[in-house]
Motif scaffolding. Structure first.
Motif, PDB file in Angstrom:
ATOM      1  N   VAL A 224       0.864  -1.185   0.000  1.00 47.77           N
ATOM      2  CA  VAL A 224       0.000   0.000   0.000  1.00 47.77           C
ATOM      3  C   VAL A 224       0.899   1.233   0.000  1.00 47.77           C
ATOM      4  CG1 VAL A 224      -1.758   1.297   1.259  1.00 47.77           C
ATOM      5  CG2 VAL A 224      -1.786  -1.211   1.281  1.00 47.77           C
ATOM      6  N   ALA A 225       0.601   2.166  -0.868  1.00 42.63           N
ATOM      7  CA  ALA A 225       1.353   3.420  -0.884  1.00 42.63           C
ATOM      8  C   ALA A 225       0.368   4.571  -1.006  1.00 42.63           C
ATOM      9  CB  ALA A 225       2.344   3.445  -2.055  1.00 42.63           C
ATOM     10  N   VAL A 226       0.629   5.623  -0.279  1.00 43.56           N
ATOM     11  CA  VAL A 226      -0.147   6.860  -0.450  1.00 43.56           C
ATOM     12  C   VAL A 226       0.826   7.916  -0.961  1.00 43.56           C
ATOM     13  CG1 VAL A 226      -1.610   8.597   0.623  1.00 43.56           C
ATOM     14  CG2 VAL A 226      -1.680   6.233   1.453  1.00 43.56           C
ATOM     15  N   VAL A 227       0.543   8.415  -2.139  1.00 44.15           N
ATOM     16  CA  VAL A 227       1.441   9.400  -2.757  1.00 44.15           C
ATOM     17  C   VAL A 227       0.646  10.658  -3.075  1.00 44.15           C
ATOM     18  CG1 VAL A 227       2.910   7.598  -3.743  1.00 44.15           C
ATOM     19  CG2 VAL A 227       1.004   8.516  -5.090  1.00 44.15           C
ATOM     20  N   ASP A 228       1.337  11.708  -3.345  1.00 41.71           N
ATOM     21  CA  ASP A 228       0.615  12.936  -3.692  1.00 41.71           C
ATOM     22  C   ASP A 228       0.043  12.795  -5.106  1.00 41.71           C
ATOM     23  OD1 ASP A 228       3.570  13.602  -4.595  1.00 41.71           O
ATOM     24  OD2 ASP A 228       2.224  14.972  -5.683  1.00 41.71           O
ATOM     25  N   PRO A 229      -1.097  13.429  -5.386  1.00 41.12           N
ATOM     26  CA  PRO A 229      -1.788  13.223  -6.671  1.00 41.12           C
ATOM     27  C   PRO A 229      -0.949  13.613  -7.878  1.00 41.12           C
ATOM     28  CG  PRO A 229      -3.234  14.336  -5.103  1.00 41.12           C
ATOM     29  CD  PRO A 229      -1.863  14.310  -4.485  1.00 41.12           C
ATOM     30  N   GLY A 230       0.005  14.493  -7.720  1.00 39.61           N
ATOM     31  CA  GLY A 230       0.822  14.930  -8.852  1.00 39.61           C
ATOM     32  C   GLY A 230       2.063  14.095  -9.058  1.00 39.61           C
ATOM     33  N   CYS A 231       2.193  13.029  -8.298  1.00 35.73           N
ATOM     34  CA  CYS A 231       3.403  12.206  -8.362  1.00 35.73           C
ATOM     35  C   CYS A 231       3.589  11.630  -9.766  1.00 35.73           C
ATOM     36  CB  CYS A 231       3.282  11.077  -7.331  1.00 35.73           C
ATOM     37  SG  CYS A 231       4.778  10.071  -7.175  1.00 35.73           S
ATOM     38  N   GLY A 232       4.816  11.573 -10.216  1.00 42.08           N
ATOM     39  CA  GLY A 232       5.112  11.026 -11.540  1.00 42.08           C
ATOM     40  C   GLY A 232       6.598  10.739 -11.634  1.00 42.08           C
ATOM     41  N   ALA A 233       7.045  10.529 -12.865  1.00 40.72           N
ATOM     42  CA  ALA A 233       8.458  10.192 -13.061  1.00 40.72           C
ATOM     43  C   ALA A 233       9.371  11.306 -12.566  1.00 40.72           C
ATOM     44  CB  ALA A 233       8.709   9.924 -14.539  1.00 40.72           C
ATOM     45  N   GLY A 234       8.847  12.520 -12.597  1.00 44.21           N
ATOM     46  CA  GLY A 234       9.651  13.649 -12.155  1.00 44.21           C
ATOM     47  C   GLY A 234       9.743  13.763 -10.642  1.00 44.21           C
ATOM     48  N   GLY A 235       9.032  12.940  -9.930  1.00 42.20           N
ATOM     49  CA  GLY A 235       9.099  12.978  -8.472  1.00 42.20           C
ATOM     50  C   GLY A 235       7.732  13.230  -7.856  1.00 42.20           C
ATOM     51  N   GLY A 236       7.736  13.329  -6.559  1.00 35.62           N
ATOM     52  CA  GLY A 236       6.506  13.542  -5.823  1.00 35.62           C
ATOM     53  C   GLY A 236       6.769  13.263  -4.358  1.00 35.62           C
ATOM     54  N   ALA A 237       5.716  12.978  -3.641  1.00 31.63           N
ATOM     55  CA  ALA A 237       5.880  12.734  -2.204  1.00 31.63           C
ATOM     56  C   ALA A 237       5.238  11.411  -1.833  1.00 31.63           C
ATOM     57  CB  ALA A 237       5.234  13.873  -1.410  1.00 31.63           C
ATOM     58  N   LEU A 238       5.941  10.637  -1.067  1.00 27.91           N
ATOM     59  CA  LEU A 238       5.374   9.415  -0.493  1.00 27.91           C
ATOM     60  C   LEU A 238       4.850   9.770   0.889  1.00 27.91           C
ATOM     61  CD1 LEU A 238       4.975   6.292  -0.684  1.00 27.91           C
ATOM     62  CD2 LEU A 238       7.198   6.079   0.466  1.00 27.91           C
ATOM     63  N   LEU A 239       3.533   9.742   1.027  1.00 26.58           N
ATOM     64  CA  LEU A 239       2.935  10.153   2.300  1.00 26.58           C
ATOM     65  C   LEU A 239       2.909   9.001   3.296  1.00 26.58           C
ATOM     66  CD1 LEU A 239      -0.082  12.249   0.891  1.00 26.58           C
ATOM     67  CD2 LEU A 239       2.294  12.942   1.296  1.00 26.58           C
ATOM     68  N   ALA A 240       2.747   7.785   2.789  1.00 26.94           N
ATOM     69  CA  ALA A 240       2.743   6.616   3.681  1.00 26.94           C
ATOM     70  C   ALA A 240       2.925   5.378   2.838  1.00 26.94           C
ATOM     71  CB  ALA A 240       1.427   6.533   4.460  1.00 26.94           C
ATOM     72  N   SER A 241       3.443   4.347   3.450  1.00 24.42           N
ATOM     73  CA  SER A 241       3.483   3.049   2.761  1.00 24.42           C
ATOM     74  C   SER A 241       3.478   1.955   3.815  1.00 24.42           C
ATOM     75  CB  SER A 241       4.716   2.925   1.861  1.00 24.42           C
ATOM     76  OG  SER A 241       5.892   2.795   2.625  1.00 24.42           O
ATOM     77  N   MET A 242       2.905   0.842   3.444  1.00 24.78           N
ATOM     78  CA  MET A 242       2.868  -0.292   4.362  1.00 24.78           C
ATOM     79  C   MET A 242       2.522  -1.552   3.567  1.00 24.78           C
ATOM     80  SD  MET A 242      -0.854   0.342   6.217  1.00 24.78           S
ATOM     81  CE  MET A 242      -0.506  -0.887   7.452  1.00 24.78           C
ATOM     82  N   GLN A 243       2.677  -2.677   4.210  1.00 22.32           N
ATOM     83  CA  GLN A 243       2.253  -3.930   3.586  1.00 22.32           C
ATOM     84  C   GLN A 243       1.135  -4.511   4.433  1.00 22.32           C
ATOM     85  OE1 GLN A 243       4.942  -7.564   3.113  1.00 22.32           O
ATOM     86  NE2 GLN A 243       4.935  -6.751   1.024  1.00 22.32           N
ATOM     87  N   ILE A 244       0.097  -5.005   3.782  1.00 22.42           N
ATOM     88  CA  ILE A 244      -1.021  -5.581   4.525  1.00 22.42           C
ATOM     89  C   ILE A 244      -1.219  -7.033   4.108  1.00 22.42           C
ATOM     90  CG2 ILE A 244      -2.217  -3.381   4.837  1.00 22.42           C
ATOM     91  CD1 ILE A 244      -4.115  -4.173   2.564  1.00 22.42           C
ATOM     92  N   GLY A 245      -1.911  -7.747   4.954  1.00 14.90           N
ATOM     93  CA  GLY A 245      -2.162  -9.162   4.694  1.00 14.90           C
ATOM     94  C   GLY A 245      -1.049 -10.004   5.287  1.00 14.90           C
ATOM     95  N   GLY A 246      -0.993 -11.261   4.842  1.00 17.01           N
ATOM     96  CA  GLY A 246       0.033 -12.168   5.323  1.00 17.01           C
ATOM     97  C   GLY A 246      -0.319 -12.800   6.641  1.00 17.01           C
TER      98      GLY A 246
END
Lengths: 246, 183
Positions: A224-246
């Motif tokens: 799971v990743a939450v990124v800013d809406p304008g994120c692209g190859a040129g960069g952006g912001a990773l607001l959160a990330s995690m792994q779920i399940g397992g």
């Protein structure tokens, strides 16, 4: 048909082992003495040989990906609903989720699971829908103004992510190339071209973002990743990330 | 030393117990065979892919209903067969190749005509009624024992043999091994 000249149907029955032993012996003896009957038995044998030599058709990769995505959704749904698979709800065939016309990389297609042609015919068991609804309520997703992006925090992020499987509200990040560029830029630990299982606009700690649920290749486990809406190859912001399940 | 691979039933029971990887392994074992049966039964690749997907999802969900009366392989294929039959009967798909029966019966003697009337095996299979097609594909193409095919199709063993007999006789003509006027 006569004993001397068995017809095609009886010879086919002999060939298939359908005749009782006494009749089989009669027909076999008659066939042995009759060139036409022998030719028919040879033709049936050739037919069987040709059938046995048919190669198994290869599974097209796009279909394999579609099936994997469907099972991923099932695993996610089961994880969000109740432990273990559900018991047989009856004789109604299962709703398999999105099918034809659904790009493999976007399993939700243009609609959410449960809104496809087959879903109208065979509704999901209500327990699954209830569990998803409960998760949405707990997560604050269901409120009076459904158009607004749900507000999430790091506590309820996992629940919102599970509920987002099948959602197709990833905005520009629904584009695989843009998404891959974004993930390469801001989340190098993730597989940039991983299959997108769901996308949803969210507000994380007061900041607008896009929640992405990505397949990991392991059933029931998602990145799971939450990124800013304008994120692209040129960069952006990773607001959160995690792994779920397992 | 490597431990032996889990049986199909062990994988299904592990899935029921919450093992998140067990069903994927089970699906990987059978999806190629499921695909082959679905494609040769329905002919249309999209339809076949939908049927396989429906089967895998149904099996995932209904694992709790598996009682072990039949093998897991039979159970999985039975779900697929029912899905295929449902599609053919209720969605009224045209899965057969229209055949000029009169021309075939006439059995043109020249080689050129025989080449024209000789169908590929898959096209000939598609010309069979679905019950015969399923029996022939299971027994002759995929190599299922007649008894297991009968269990899968939920019909008596004699019925499977009869369907195979009728199907092979028709195929022998369609494939050019036999000319109908000979009989």
């Amino acid at each position: 048909m006569t004993a001397e000249h068995p017809d095609l149907a009886e010879l086919a029955d002999l060939d298939a082992g359908l005749l009782d032993p006494a009749r089989a012996a009669e027909v076999r003896a008659a066939a042995a003495a009759d060139a036409d009957s022998t030719a028919v038995l040879d033709a049936l044998a050739a037919t069987r040989a040709e059938l046995a030599a048919l190669p198994a058709p290869a599974v097209p990769p796009e279909f394999a990906a579609r099936w994997d995505a469907a099972l991923e959704r099932e695993a996610a749904s089961a994880a969000g609903a109740a432990p273990g698979p559900r018991a047989d709800p009856g004789h109604a065939p299962a709703d398999p989720g999105p099918r034809r016309g659904t790009p493999p990389g976007r399993p939700g297609g243009t609609s959410r699971p449960g809104r496809t042609r087959s879903a109208r015919r065979w509704p999901r068991p209500s327990v699954g829908a209830a569990a998803v609804l409960a998760a949405l309520v707990v997560a604050g997703v269901v409120w009076n103004r459904p158009a607004a992006p749900p507000s999430v925090d790091r506590v309820n992020l996992a629940a919102v992510a599970r509920a987002a499987v099948g959602a197709t509200d990833a905005g520009d990040l629904a584009d695989p190339r843009r998404r891959a560029g974004c993930l390469r830029a801001v989340a190098p630990a993730l597989v940039p071209d991983a299959m997108l299982l769901g996308g949803r606009r969210v507000e994380l700690d007061g900041r607008e973002g896009v929640l992405l649920v990505l397949a990991t290749g392991r059933l029931g486990i998602f990145d799971v990743a939450v990124v800013d809406p304008g994120c692209g190859a040129g960069g952006g912001a990773l607001l959160a990330s995690m792994q779920i399940g397992g | 030393m490597c431990s032996p691979a889990p049986t199909d039933a062990e994988l299904l029971f592990a899935h029921r117990a919450g093992d998140r990887h067990a069903f994927a392994e089970l699906a990987a074992r059978y999806r190629s065979r499921l695909w082959g049966l679905a494609l040769r039964t329905l002919r249309d690749p999209e339809d076949a892919a939908d049927a396989v997907q429906e089967t895998l999802v149904a099996a995932f969900r209904r694992a709790g209903s598996y009682r072990g009366d039949a093998s897991v392989r039979t159970w999985l294929h039975r779900i697929l067969v029912n899905s295929c039959i449902d599609r053919i009967r209720h969605e009224r798909r045209h899965t057969t190749v229209p055949l000029p029966d009169r021309d075939l019966a006439a059995g043109q003697p020249d080689i050129a005509s025989e080449l024209v009337t000789r169908l590929t095996v898959d096209a000939a299979l598609a010309a069979l009624p679905v019950e015969q097609r399923l029996a022939v594909v299971l027994v002759d193409v995929q190599g299922w024992p007649v008894m297991e095919a009968a269990e899968l199709l939920e019909v008596p063993v004699g019925t499977v043999k009869s369907r195979c007999a009728r199907g092979r006789a028709r195929l022998a003509v369609l494939l050019g091994h036999l000319r109908e006027e000979e009989r």
